[in-house]
Design an enzyme around this catalytic site. Structure first.
Site, PDB file in Angstrom:
ATOM      1  N   ASP A  31      24.607  -0.978  -8.441  1.00 32.49           N
ATOM      2  CA  ASP A  31      25.261  -0.835  -9.744  1.00 32.49           C
ATOM      3  C   ASP A  31      26.743  -1.225  -9.707  1.00 32.49           C
ATOM      4  OD1 ASP A  31      26.083   1.255  -8.196  1.00 32.49           O
ATOM      5  OD2 ASP A  31      25.825   2.793  -9.735  1.00 32.49           O
ATOM      6  N   HIS A 234      32.241 -25.269   4.973  1.00 31.62           N
ATOM      7  CA  HIS A 234      32.412 -24.114   4.090  1.00 31.62           C
ATOM      8  C   HIS A 234      32.395 -22.808   4.876  1.00 31.62           C
ATOM      9  CE1 HIS A 234      31.058 -26.722   0.448  1.00 31.62           C
ATOM     10  NE2 HIS A 234      32.334 -26.874   0.738  1.00 31.62           N
ATOM     11  N   ASP A 251      41.776 -23.425   4.038  1.00 31.36           N
ATOM     12  CA  ASP A 251      41.518 -24.035   2.725  1.00 31.36           C
ATOM     13  C   ASP A 251      41.520 -22.882   1.732  1.00 31.36           C
ATOM     14  OD1 ASP A 251      40.524 -25.234   0.427  1.00 31.36           O
ATOM     15  OD2 ASP A 251      38.945 -26.353   1.470  1.00 31.36           O
ATOM     16  N   ASP A 262      43.931 -25.772  -5.064  1.00 28.64           N
ATOM     17  CA  ASP A 262      42.963 -26.024  -3.991  1.00 28.64           C
ATOM     18  C   ASP A 262      43.715 -26.766  -2.889  1.00 28.64           C
ATOM     19  OD1 ASP A 262      40.831 -26.626  -2.397  1.00 28.64           O
ATOM     20  OD2 ASP A 262      39.725 -27.792  -3.885  1.00 28.64           O
ATOM     21  N   HIS A 341      32.418 -35.696   3.543  1.00 26.23           N
ATOM     22  CA  HIS A 341      32.532 -35.336   2.123  1.00 26.23           C
ATOM     23  C   HIS A 341      33.371 -36.393   1.401  1.00 26.23           C
ATOM     24  CE1 HIS A 341      36.625 -33.911   3.025  1.00 26.23           C
ATOM     25  NE2 HIS A 341      36.116 -33.259   4.047  1.00 26.23           N
ATOM     26  N   HIS A 345      38.156 -34.339  -5.837  1.00 21.13           N
ATOM     27  CA  HIS A 345      37.426 -33.942  -7.048  1.00 21.13           C
ATOM     28  C   HIS A 345      38.428 -33.578  -8.126  1.00 21.13           C
ATOM     29  CE1 HIS A 345      38.384 -29.779  -5.828  1.00 21.13           C
ATOM     30  NE2 HIS A 345      38.045 -30.153  -4.607  1.00 21.13           N
ATOM     31  N   HIS A 352      35.908 -27.270  -8.849  1.00 20.64           N
ATOM     32  CA  HIS A 352      35.265 -28.571  -9.060  1.00 20.64           C
ATOM     33  C   HIS A 352      35.125 -28.686 -10.566  1.00 20.64           C
ATOM     34  CE1 HIS A 352      33.537 -28.183  -4.731  1.00 20.64           C
ATOM     35  NE2 HIS A 352      34.780 -28.545  -4.745  1.00 20.64           N
ATOM     36  N   GLU A 375      41.753 -35.091  -0.273  1.00 23.82           N
ATOM     37  CA  GLU A 375      41.475 -34.243   0.881  1.00 23.82           C
ATOM     38  C   GLU A 375      40.579 -34.876   1.941  1.00 23.82           C
ATOM     39  OE1 GLU A 375      38.705 -31.007   0.023  1.00 23.82           O
ATOM     40  OE2 GLU A 375      38.749 -31.543  -2.089  1.00 23.82           O
ATOM     41  N   TYR A 379      36.170 -34.282  11.405  1.00 24.72           N
ATOM     42  CA  TYR A 379      35.588 -33.083  12.027  1.00 24.72           C
ATOM     43  C   TYR A 379      34.727 -33.518  13.200  1.00 24.72           C
ATOM     44  CZ  TYR A 379      36.696 -31.984   7.196  1.00 24.72           C
ATOM     45  OH  TYR A 379      37.323 -31.888   5.983  1.00 24.72           O
ATOM     46  N   ARG A 397      41.583 -31.136   8.070  1.00 24.83           N
ATOM     47  CA  ARG A 397      41.562 -31.591   6.678  1.00 24.83           C
ATOM     48  C   ARG A 397      42.945 -31.315   6.114  1.00 24.83           C
ATOM     49  NH1 ARG A 397      37.374 -29.261   5.092  1.00 24.83           N
ATOM     50  NH2 ARG A 397      38.099 -27.363   4.087  1.00 24.83           N
ATOM     51  N   GLU A 399      44.788 -31.345   2.262  1.00 16.98           N
ATOM     52  CA  GLU A 399      44.421 -31.431   0.841  1.00 16.98           C
ATOM     53  C   GLU A 399      45.589 -31.042  -0.056  1.00 16.98           C
ATOM     54  OE1 GLU A 399      41.506 -28.508  -0.421  1.00 16.98           O
ATOM     55  OE2 GLU A 399      40.917 -29.781  -2.108  1.00 16.98           O
TER      56      GLU A 399
HETATM   57 MN   LIG Z   1      38.966 -29.240  -2.652  1.00 22.33          MN
END
Ligand SMILES: [Mn+2]
Length: 429
Positions: A31, A234, A251, A262, A341, A345, A352, A375, A379, A397, A399
């Protein structure tokens, strides 16, 4: 009336109406709920931040162009779950021409839809409302002497996506604030990280700064990956110790008044890049800087992706991560082994963000007012085969958030350094 709503009405087909529901509350467990986050389209149009609401938009109606169906005031419920605008507040504070308790929406639906040619409504998100709407349309068609049912249900996303894509000055101000809060948090992370700390300590530091600065929340799950965890795109577990000699990839972006930043930075846990880390980092930084420099009106995503792919492939060849002919490696997308990737974006109310990446199947040129991320990354998995040992377990990375202006671009996230010397200098203090 909110300018976004007025513009939406202007773009709707003649003789149409729109049904735009608020996001439902999301159960976390049993709940307990997640903190409420309004649906981006609904928020964009109404600025109304409560659940269980429905906006009904009817541009052709002489008086009731914008109606809100909301949770009514209820002192007992409000004691438990918080204040409500109620029907009076919906009119007085949120600009509705008329407001009703949301429980009355279904009984009014036939009357609301009667005579409209098209109803804008997004199917597939709210199953109960989908069913109610479809049933209502079917019933109206069987009672055709009394009602004229709309012929079509049209997704409002095409209109709203194009509107949301191009940011107004007021929106750009909010996005700059979201970017500043995000950038400051990354600076704090660089200044405070030490070998032996856990990834979640950096996550906590960053999110502390977000909330302290008035941001509602992280705009997405904060990624804080030390060492080879940086090669998991991720990675949000964030529970490993940060080791001396490793890089950490962070990130993280703030959501400020609905708008996201971002940002990704990758930096050494002990404040100094090793030679192999530096080699990968320089390759990513060169591609990232080149792509940021390209951002201006008329440039397309394909232009940016092609540039990133070429520069990164050339670097991968030079570093011995790939072998072969550069054009062929690009054509066959072999670089995707280490850069899997896209280069970026759209960014806005959603991380996104809404808006089409292609128009009539063609790559879309960027327009002034659009905000994009840039970005690129490299890797190298710990167990990658056929690569120099020195690069195993390194993930980098970088970005930034970039606004397209009339004649070029403005980097919204420039408050956080990305050059090796600047980062090492910042971390030395
Ligand atoms: Mn991004």
């Amino acid at each position: 009336m909110r300018t976004q709503l007025a513009e939406f009405m202007r773009r709707m087909e003649p003789g149409s109406v729109a049904v735009i529901p608020a996001a439902p509350e999301a159960t976390r467990s049993n709940d307990t709920h997640y903190r409420y986050r309004q649906d981006s389209d609904f928020y964009y149009l109404t600025g109304f931040d409560e659940p269980e609401a429905i906006a009904f938009v009817a541009p052709a109606h002489p008086e009731r162009k914008f109606m809100l169906f909301v949770r009514p005031r209820d002192p007992e419920q409000e004691t438990w779950t918080g204040r409500r605008a109620g029907v009076v507040g919906a009119k007085e504070r949120h600009g509705a021409d008329a407001a009703f308790p949301v429980t009355e929406f279904r009984e009014k639906l036939a009357e609301l839809l009667n005579g409209a040619r098209t109803v804008y409504y997004r199917l597939g998100v709210h199953p109960d409302l989908d069913e109610a709407l479809i049933k209502q349309l079917a019933e109206m068609r069987t009672r055709s002497r009394q009602f004229t049912a709309p012929d079509s249900i049209t997704d409002p996303g095409a209109i709203l996506g194009e509107m949301r894509l191009v940011k107004s000055d007021a929106e750009i101000e909010l996005m700059q604030r979201a970017a500043d809060i995000g950038a400051e948090a990354h600076v704090l992370a660089m200044q405070n990280v030490r070998p032996g700390m856990y990834e979640y300590e950096i996550e906590a530091l960053i999110e502390y700064h977000f909330r302290k600065s008035g941001a509602a929340a992280p705009a997405y799950g904060t990624i804080c990956g030390g060492g080879a965890n940086a090669t998991i795109l991720h990675y949000i577990t964030n529970d490993a110790p940060l080791r001396d000699g490793d890089l950490v990839l962070v990130d993280a972006g703030a959501e400020y008044q609905g708008y996201a930043s971002d940002i990704t930075r990758t930096f050494p846990v002990n404040g100094r890049f090793t030679a192999p880390q530096r080699e990968i980092y320089e390759a990513v930084l060169a591609a990232q800087t080149a792509c940021v420099e390209m951002v201006k009106p008329s440039v397309t995503w394909d232009d940016l992706n092609d540039r990133a792919a070429r520069m990164l492939t050339e670097s991968m060849l030079r570093l011995g991560l790939l072998e072969g002919d550069v054009d062929r490696l690009i054509e066959e997308k072999t670089y995707r082994r280490f850069f899997m990737h896209g280069v970026g974006h759209f960014l806005g109310l959603d991380v996104h963000d809404a808006g089409r990446y292609k128009l009539d199947g063609e790559p879309r040129p960027l327009d002034p007012g659009v905000v994009v991320t840039v970005e690129p990354g490299i890797y190298v998995a710990e167990d990658a085969e056929g690569v120099p040992d020195r690069y195993r377990g390194i993930g980098v990375r970088i970005e930034d958030d970039v606004l397209v202006t009339g004649d070029g671009h403005r980097v919204l996230t420039s408050k956080v350094p990305k050059g090796i010397e600047e980062i090492e200098k910042l971390m030395a203090h």
